[in-house]
Design an enzyme around this catalytic site. Structure first.
Site, PDB file in Angstrom:
ATOM      1  CD  GLU A 165      -1.331   6.291  -3.644  1.00 56.62           C
ATOM      2  OE1 GLU A 165      -2.217   5.688  -4.309  1.00 56.62           O
ATOM      3  OE2 GLU A 165      -1.431   6.643  -2.422  1.00 56.62           O
ATOM      4  CE  LYS A 216      -3.908   2.191   2.227  1.00 60.39           C
ATOM      5  NZ  LYS A 216      -3.740   3.400   1.765  1.00 60.39           N
ATOM      6  CE  LYS A 258      -3.042   2.408   6.699  1.00 62.59           C
ATOM      7  NZ  LYS A 258      -4.157   3.289   6.944  1.00 62.59           N
ATOM      8  CB  CYS A 301      25.871   6.775  43.431  1.00 57.42           C
ATOM      9  SG  CYS A 301      24.301   6.734  42.559  1.00 57.42           S
TER      10      CYS A 301
HETATM   11  S1  IVH Z   1      -6.349   0.134  -4.984  1.00 53.28           S
HETATM   12  C1  IVH Z   1     -10.864   0.417  -5.444  1.00 53.28           C
HETATM   13  N1  IVH Z   1      -3.765  -0.505  -4.340  1.00 53.28           N
HETATM   14  O1  IVH Z   1      -4.889   3.522  -0.838  1.00 53.28           O
HETATM   15  C2  IVH Z   1      -9.617   0.100  -4.950  1.00 53.28           C
HETATM   16  N2  IVH Z   1      -4.954   1.367  -3.472  1.00 53.28           N
HETATM   17  O2  IVH Z   1      -6.779   3.985   1.301  1.00 53.28           O
HETATM   18  C3  IVH Z   1      -8.743   1.505  -5.204  1.00 53.28           C
HETATM   19  N3  IVH Z   1      -3.262   2.864  -2.415  1.00 53.28           N
HETATM   20  O3  IVH Z   1      -7.373   5.639  -2.540  1.00 53.28           O
HETATM   21  C4  IVH Z   1      -7.369   1.295  -4.583  1.00 53.28           C
HETATM   22  N4  IVH Z   1      -1.485   1.394  -2.740  1.00 53.28           N
HETATM   23  O4  IVH Z   1      -4.719   5.862  -3.086  1.00 53.28           O
HETATM   24  C5  IVH Z   1      -4.825   0.408  -4.318  1.00 53.28           C
HETATM   25  N5  IVH Z   1      -1.704  -1.252  -4.130  1.00 53.28           N
HETATM   26  C6  IVH Z   1      -2.869  -0.170  -4.008  1.00 53.28           C
HETATM   27  C7  IVH Z   1      -2.714   0.932  -3.109  1.00 53.28           C
HETATM   28  C8  IVH Z   1      -3.811   2.013  -3.148  1.00 53.28           C
HETATM   29  C9  IVH Z   1      -2.221   2.652  -2.159  1.00 53.28           C
HETATM   30  C10 IVH Z   1      -4.060   4.013  -2.066  1.00 53.28           C
HETATM   31  C11 IVH Z   1      -4.753   4.520  -2.892  1.00 53.28           C
HETATM   32  C12 IVH Z   1      -6.379   4.480  -2.231  1.00 53.28           C
HETATM   33  C13 IVH Z   1      -6.146   4.415  -0.973  1.00 53.28           C
HETATM   34  C14 IVH Z   1      -7.156   3.621  -0.038  1.00 53.28           C
END
Ligand code: IVH
Length: 678
Positions: free
Chosen positions: A180, A123, A321, A439
């Site tokens: 991203e 992520k 997370k 001490c």
């Molecule tokens: S998929 C419908 N894959 O995380 C699915 N998102 O907290 C959409 N993000 O808005 C997202 N790495 O900005 C996906 N490997 C990844 C990701 C990712 C980061 C972000 C993205 C999303 C947010 C959600």
């Protein structure tokens, strides 16, 4: 959870204050790209608001921060772009149980018995953008914004090197690629160094720097920022069939010229999912960009479609997370710990908080200067950070949450352990107990140090043992360790024969040490391993070191006036001399100094033997010269030290004479061998 505002009188006032605070943070985050608190601290505020609203649903308003996704739309100078397909968010899991619940829900909803296969990816902690390609050409780039409407950042995105202006082969009517934008740690560091040099404000983290870079007015500036794009999905598509799984999609994106994560992986079962999660967590600190978790997506597209969406997130994906590396807690009190050299270290006792995967209750504040610099008071709410295996730290105080009864932290005037006066040298950060070995705290730490691995390395004599031995008065000083006996140790609570035997043996074994270890173990201030080694190799033995003057000491590499003074003072204190003598009497020993690899008397000299000698053969003569360090040669040159000429010497003698090389007869040779030059 600690209350938000210690002086908030009524929950109604609290909810307004909380919303105003969250709005202010949102503005700093989304518009100024300069958040003043961590994501974790922000989430905590949001959770507090959620909790109050859950108790008082009648107070929920449409404009409450809990009712929005992502960024509120602020007026900016970038043109708004309405997304053809909304840019969604992801649900989060923070534990195995939450992962299990997600997987079970998806499995159950599909109502099939074959276990789901997941595609796993990092992520990325950057900012999501949507890239629109028409007939294979990049025509527009937009930020996520609130999910429905983002900002047009096409010009800036065109400057990102790894975003293709044209797809490799796909020429469909419409292809939206999503992913991203991140800033590498290296680029982030360079950016902040430049900002500092220019007297500008530094960015808080790579993500905010990436966001700030994308929203530059001048695309040339964006181009210099070295942003990177990782593709992970599609938006609206018209004119081509889509790959039938997430992993196939990533391969397809790579084939079209995008960077996709090299860490993508197929996970066939729960064990694989958890293994991936832990592997990425371990790898996190080695990556050159930030990730804050991993994303698991149901791999098959048909199953994704069957699962569909809830509100703002797909049912077929979840962000698992990593534990937050920052959290908010409150300073309850500050204690001062006394170290081996008497240094007083302030330690904050905080309300225990789960951060970086562990519960943290104590945080070192290092010294009074740090407390002043961070302006920490007892009662303050603070941001606590623990990243990877790094020791936890207090990052900053949340000034707006300082309770009215917060108190200043002051240095005690006397040692909290022995009551001796505390001294603080002007301009030095460190305050010290003046009690020395009087001490108990200093004595305890000195013994722990003496036994530690790089010192005498007494195997198995850990901190707990030292404390126990001191507490039961079996030892008072380091030399007492060497008179411990098994029967004595057996008087300790819960002590077994075997452990007692092992400890006595380990102490016995530690007697055989080296001079550098011995010197290091003494715990002289400023004498670490390196200095101990330097002293040992310079003086070769203990006695010359004991007799060394301040000037002698300063001739040792890396020993300056301060270290020399510490060593000199230490070695002249009667107590220390007594302890050293006792140690040696007890049998602590080290190898005697190696004979100096001194150069031999004839090193660098070359001799040529010629003619017949009467008392020894030429071979014997050569061997004896070589034993004194000389070289022998068969030909004469200007570099020859001397020619040794016996009976009937011929051409070599003549050559020596023409070159002016000295000539020795047999008597001269014997004289040289008997008494070579010093
Ligand atoms: S998929 C419908 N894959 O995380 C699915 N998102 O907290 C959409 N993000 O808005 C997202 N790495 O900005 C996906 N490997 C990844 C990701 C990712 C980061 C972000 C993205 C999303 C947010 C959600």
């Amino acid at each position: 959870m600690a209350p938000l505002l210690a002086n908030a009188s009524a929950p109604r006032a609290l909810i307004d204050a909380l919303r105003a605070e969250i709005d202010a943070h949102n503005f700093r985050y989304y518009v100024l790209d300069a958040p003043s608190i961590s994501d974790a601290a922000f989430d905590q505020l949001l959770r507090e608001l959620h909790a109050i609203e859950a108790a008082h649903p009648e107070w929920i308003t449409a404009d409450s921060p809990t009712q929005r996704v992502g960024s509120p739309t602020y007026t900016t100078s970038f043109a708004p772009v309405t997304h053809a397909m909304p840019m969604l968010s992801l649900d989060n899991a923070f534990s195995e149980a939450e992962w299990d619940a997600f997987a079970a829900r998806a499995q159950e909803r599909l109502g099939q018995s074959t276990p789901l296969v997941f595609a796993a990816e990092p992520k990325f902690d950057g900012l999501a953008i949507n890239l629109t390609y028409r007939e294979g050409l990049l025509v527009q780039a937009a930020t996520r914004g609130d999910g429905q409407t983002g900002e047009d950042v096409t010009l800036n995105v065109r400057s990102i090197a790894n975003i293709p202006q044209a797809l490799q082969s796909a020429r469909a009517n419409l292809i939206e690629v999503r992913g991203e934008v991140v800033l590498t740690h290296a680029a982030f560091a360079a950016l902040n160094t430049a900002a500092q040099a220019a007297g500008e404000k530094k960015f808080v983290n790579p993500r905010n720097a990436a966001a700030g870079s994308l929203r530059q007015k001048d695309p040339r500036i964006t181009a210099q920022r070295q942003l990177q794009f990782f593709a992970y999905g599609l938006g609206a598509v018209a004119g081509i069939p889509q790959p039938d799984s997430q992993l196939a999609l990533l391969d397809w994106l790579a084939a079209q010229g995008f960077t996709v994560s090299p860490h993508r992986q197929r996970c066939d079962d729960r064990a694989a999912v958890l293994a991936y999660y832990h592997a990425m967590q371990a790898r996190r600190s080695t990556l050159d960009y930030d990730i804050d978790g991993v994303v698991f997506k149901v791999n098959a597209r048909a199953e994704q479609e069957a699962l569909g969406f809830v509100a703002r997130a797909p049912r077929w994906a979840i962000a698992y997370k990593f534990p937050a590396e920052e959290a908010v807690s409150q300073v309850q009190s500050v204690d001062f710990q006394v170290g081996r050299t008497g240094a007083l270290t302030p330690v904050a006792r905080i309300t225990p908080v789960f951060v970086g995967g562990v519960t943290v209750a104590n945080i070192t504040l290092h010294n009074m200067d740090e407390i002043t610099r961070k302006n920490i008071h007892i009662g303050d709410f603070v941001t606590v950070r623990r990243a990877g295996d790094v020791i936890p730290e207090i990052v900053a105080v949340l000034p707006e949450r300082r309770p009215p009864n917060a108190t200043i932290i002051s240095l005690p005037e006397t040692c909290p352990v022995c009551g001796s006066q505390v001294l603080r040298v002007e301009n030095e950060a460190i305050a010290r107990c003046s009690g020395g070995l009087f001490c108990p705290a200093q004595r305890r730490e000195a013994i722990k140090h003496f036994a530690s691995r790089k010192a005498l390395n007494i195997d198995g004599l850990g901190d707990k043992w030292v404390e126990l031995l001191l507490e039961h008065r079996l030892i008072a000083h380091v030399d007492d360790l060497f008179t411990l006996t098994v029967p004595q140790l057996l008087t300790l609570p819960r002590m077994g024969e075997k452990s007692a035997q092992n400890l006595v043996e380990a102490i016995e074994a530690a007697k055989n040490t080296t001079l550098p270890r011995f010197l290091y173990a003494l715990g002289v201030r400023e004498v670490g391993e390196v200095t101990a080694s330097a002293l040992a190799s310079h003086f070769a033995a203990l006695d010359p070191l004991l007799n060394a003057s301040l000037d002698d000491l300063q001739t040792v590499p890396d020993v300056g006036p301060i270290v020399a003074q510490h060593v000199h003072t230490f070695l002249r204190q009667p107590h220390n001399i007594e302890v050293m003598n006792n140690l040696i009497d007890a049998g602590v020993h080290w190898p005697p100094p190696a004979p100096k690899a001194a150069t031999l008397p004839l090193t660098g000299h070359t001799y040529v033997l010629t003619g017949t000698l009467s008392t020894l053969t030429r071979e014997e003569a050569a061997a004896r010269l070589q034993a004194l360090g000389a070289k022998t040669s068969s030909s004469v040159s200007a570099k020859t030290t001397a020619v040794i000429a016996g009976e009937a010497a011929g051409s070599k003698l003549a050559k020596a004479q023409t070159l002016g090389v000295p000539v020795l007869d047999e008597a001269g040779l014997l004289n040289l061998l008997e008494s070579p030059p010093a």
